[in-house]
Design an enzyme around this catalytic site. Structure first.
Site, PDB file in Angstrom:
ATOM      1  N   ARG A 162       0.801  -1.278  -0.008  1.00  0.00           N
ATOM      2  CA  ARG A 162      -0.109   0.083  -0.080  1.00  0.00           C
ATOM      3  C   ARG A 162       0.675   1.275   0.115  1.00  0.00           C
ATOM      4  O   ARG A 162       0.557   2.361  -0.283  1.00  0.00           O
ATOM      5  CB  ARG A 162      -1.002   0.116   1.325  1.00  0.00           C
ATOM      6  CG  ARG A 162      -1.913  -0.979   1.267  1.00  0.00           C
ATOM      7  CD  ARG A 162      -2.452  -1.152   2.863  1.00  0.00           C
ATOM      8  NE  ARG A 162      -1.423  -1.457   3.757  1.00  0.00           N
ATOM      9  CZ  ARG A 162      -1.750  -1.325   5.091  1.00  0.00           C
ATOM     10  NH1 ARG A 162      -2.893  -0.850   5.642  1.00  0.00           N
ATOM     11  NH2 ARG A 162      -0.639  -1.472   5.880  1.00  0.00           N
TER      12      ARG A 162
ATOM     13  N   GLN B 135       2.945  24.788  19.468  1.00  0.00           N
ATOM     14  CA  GLN B 135       2.720  25.427  18.273  1.00  0.00           C
ATOM     15  C   GLN B 135       3.356  24.622  16.968  1.00  0.00           C
ATOM     16  O   GLN B 135       4.393  24.203  17.378  1.00  0.00           O
ATOM     17  CB  GLN B 135       2.965  26.872  18.147  1.00  0.00           C
ATOM     18  CG  GLN B 135       2.891  27.660  16.750  1.00  0.00           C
ATOM     19  CD  GLN B 135       3.445  29.095  16.854  1.00  0.00           C
ATOM     20  OE1 GLN B 135       3.119  29.744  18.054  1.00  0.00           O
ATOM     21  NE2 GLN B 135       3.957  29.702  15.769  1.00  0.00           N
TER      22      GLN B 135
ATOM     23  N   ARG C  97      17.705  30.191   5.264  1.00  0.00           N
ATOM     24  CA  ARG C  97      16.842  30.741   6.156  1.00  0.00           C
ATOM     25  C   ARG C  97      17.434  30.553   7.705  1.00  0.00           C
ATOM     26  O   ARG C  97      18.058  29.452   8.046  1.00  0.00           O
ATOM     27  CB  ARG C  97      15.382  30.082   6.616  1.00  0.00           C
ATOM     28  CG  ARG C  97      14.445  30.420   5.469  1.00  0.00           C
ATOM     29  CD  ARG C  97      13.130  29.619   5.610  1.00  0.00           C
ATOM     30  NE  ARG C  97      12.156  29.874   4.533  1.00  0.00           N
ATOM     31  CZ  ARG C  97      11.241  30.698   4.612  1.00  0.00           C
ATOM     32  NH1 ARG C  97      11.244  31.606   5.392  1.00  0.00           N
ATOM     33  NH2 ARG C  97      10.419  30.733   3.467  1.00  0.00           N
TER      34      ARG C  97
ATOM     35  N   HIS D 184      18.520  31.468  13.588  1.00  0.00           N
ATOM     36  CA  HIS D 184      17.477  32.096  14.705  1.00  0.00           C
ATOM     37  C   HIS D 184      17.605  31.252  15.860  1.00  0.00           C
ATOM     38  O   HIS D 184      17.577  30.116  15.956  1.00  0.00           O
ATOM     39  CB  HIS D 184      15.856  31.819  14.014  1.00  0.00           C
ATOM     40  CG  HIS D 184      15.711  32.468  12.484  1.00  0.00           C
ATOM     41  ND1 HIS D 184      15.077  31.880  11.451  1.00  0.00           N
ATOM     42  CD2 HIS D 184      16.255  33.629  12.036  1.00  0.00           C
ATOM     43  CE1 HIS D 184      15.020  32.676  10.322  1.00  0.00           C
ATOM     44  NE2 HIS D 184      15.826  33.765  10.766  1.00  0.00           N
TER      45      HIS D 184
ATOM     46  N   LYS E 140      12.669  23.303  19.328  1.00  0.00           N
ATOM     47  CA  LYS E 140      12.295  22.941  18.092  1.00  0.00           C
ATOM     48  C   LYS E 140      12.614  21.693  17.844  1.00  0.00           C
ATOM     49  O   LYS E 140      13.539  20.969  18.056  1.00  0.00           O
ATOM     50  CB  LYS E 140      12.817  23.985  17.115  1.00  0.00           C
ATOM     51  CG  LYS E 140      12.527  25.448  17.269  1.00  0.00           C
ATOM     52  CD  LYS E 140      13.170  26.205  16.045  1.00  0.00           C
ATOM     53  CE  LYS E 140      13.097  27.656  16.549  1.00  0.00           C
ATOM     54  NZ  LYS E 140      13.901  28.392  15.494  1.00  0.00           N
TER      55      LYS E 140
ATOM     56  N   HIS F 109      19.244  27.872  14.986  1.00  0.00           N
ATOM     57  CA  HIS F 109      18.924  27.098  13.787  1.00  0.00           C
ATOM     58  C   HIS F 109      18.919  27.829  12.429  1.00  0.00           C
ATOM     59  O   HIS F 109      18.691  28.952  12.472  1.00  0.00           O
ATOM     60  CB  HIS F 109      17.636  26.239  14.038  1.00  0.00           C
ATOM     61  CG  HIS F 109      17.110  25.706  12.903  1.00  0.00           C
ATOM     62  ND1 HIS F 109      16.144  25.967  12.223  1.00  0.00           N
ATOM     63  CD2 HIS F 109      17.323  24.452  12.618  1.00  0.00           C
ATOM     64  CE1 HIS F 109      15.657  25.109  11.283  1.00  0.00           C
ATOM     65  NE2 HIS F 109      16.588  24.078  11.511  1.00  0.00           N
TER      66      HIS F 109
ATOM     67  N   TYR G 218       7.873  22.830  11.778  1.00  0.00           N
ATOM     68  CA  TYR G 218       8.563  23.324  13.038  1.00  0.00           C
ATOM     69  C   TYR G 218       7.454  22.891  14.184  1.00  0.00           C
ATOM     70  O   TYR G 218       6.696  23.506  14.107  1.00  0.00           O
ATOM     71  CB  TYR G 218       8.769  24.618  12.978  1.00  0.00           C
ATOM     72  CG  TYR G 218       9.672  25.379  11.986  1.00  0.00           C
ATOM     73  CD1 TYR G 218      10.999  25.259  12.065  1.00  0.00           C
ATOM     74  CD2 TYR G 218       8.724  25.574  10.750  1.00  0.00           C
ATOM     75  CE1 TYR G 218      11.562  26.054  10.895  1.00  0.00           C
ATOM     76  CE2 TYR G 218       9.632  26.148   9.763  1.00  0.00           C
ATOM     77  CZ  TYR G 218      10.975  26.315   9.902  1.00  0.00           C
ATOM     78  OH  TYR G 218      11.698  26.939   8.798  1.00  0.00           O
TER      79      TYR G 218
END
Length: 198
Positions: A23, A47, A59, A62, A72, A119, A132
């Site tokens: 499957r 979140q 990116r 941060h 995270k 990160h 995230y």
């Protein structure tokens, strides 16, 4: 799932076991009970956020000020990326060290990033989508942005042409300026002071 430690205390690489039949396939991307057992503390998601990026988009770097801090759990759900985390907890035995993980949708591999660790990632394909899972909700004004191209960090992004970056990331402070401003979390204030792996 297999949980592997990194050179950064509290950071983990998680690789799921894939169950394949005629499957298709099934795998568990996140088991908070198994992660908590390995970390020695709970990870309670508050979140979930997604980003989509074109190839060669950079990116980061941060982090989130502590308090509130933010752990995270990062997974690539479409495409592929080069994920880099950097220990920027002042006083950490791994201060300034980084860890690189290739994440892609096919493997389902994820990275757990503890509070105070910065990160960022470079998208390796068009339409790279990242999920995230976050330990705190977004609080405006608490994000810390650090120049991902800072020569002091010399991170191995591996791009061959100038990356696509947001104006905010391209204009982010250097590590030295961020530290001098007192914005970085202190080792021991972020909930993880486990031993450094050799």
């Amino acid at each position: 799932m297999r949980v592997e430690r990194t050179v950064i205390p509290g950071a983990r690489v998680v690789t799921p076991h894939h169950h394949v039949d005629e499957r298709g396939e099934l795998f568990e991307s996140l088991r908070t009970d198994l992660l908590a057992r390995d970390l020695g503390r709970p990870f309670a998601p508050r979140q979930i956020t997604y980003s989509t990026s074109r190839r060669n988009t950079l990116r980061g770097l941060h982090s989130v000020a502590a308090p509130p801090g933010q752990a995270k759990y990062v997974t690539c759900v479409r495409g592929a990326l080069r994920d880099i985390i950097v220990d920027l907890r002042v006083g950490s035995p791994a201060w300034g060290r980084h860890h690189v993980t290739e994440l892609d949708a096919a493997s389902g591999r994820s990275v757990f990033i503890p509070e105070g660790v910065a990160h960022g990632f470079l998208a390796l394909t068009d339409d790279t989508r990242v999920c995230y899972v976050l330990s705190t909700v977004h609080v405006p004004g608490t994000q810390i942005d650090i120049d991902p191209l800072d020569p002091e960090l010399a991170l191995p992004w591996g791009f061959t042409e100038p990356p696509l970056m947001s104006e905010k990331d391209a204009g982010a402070r250097s590590l030295a300026a961020t530290r001098a401003a007192g914005l970085l979390a202190r080792w021991g204030d972020t909930g993880d002071t486990g031993p450094l792996l050799s």
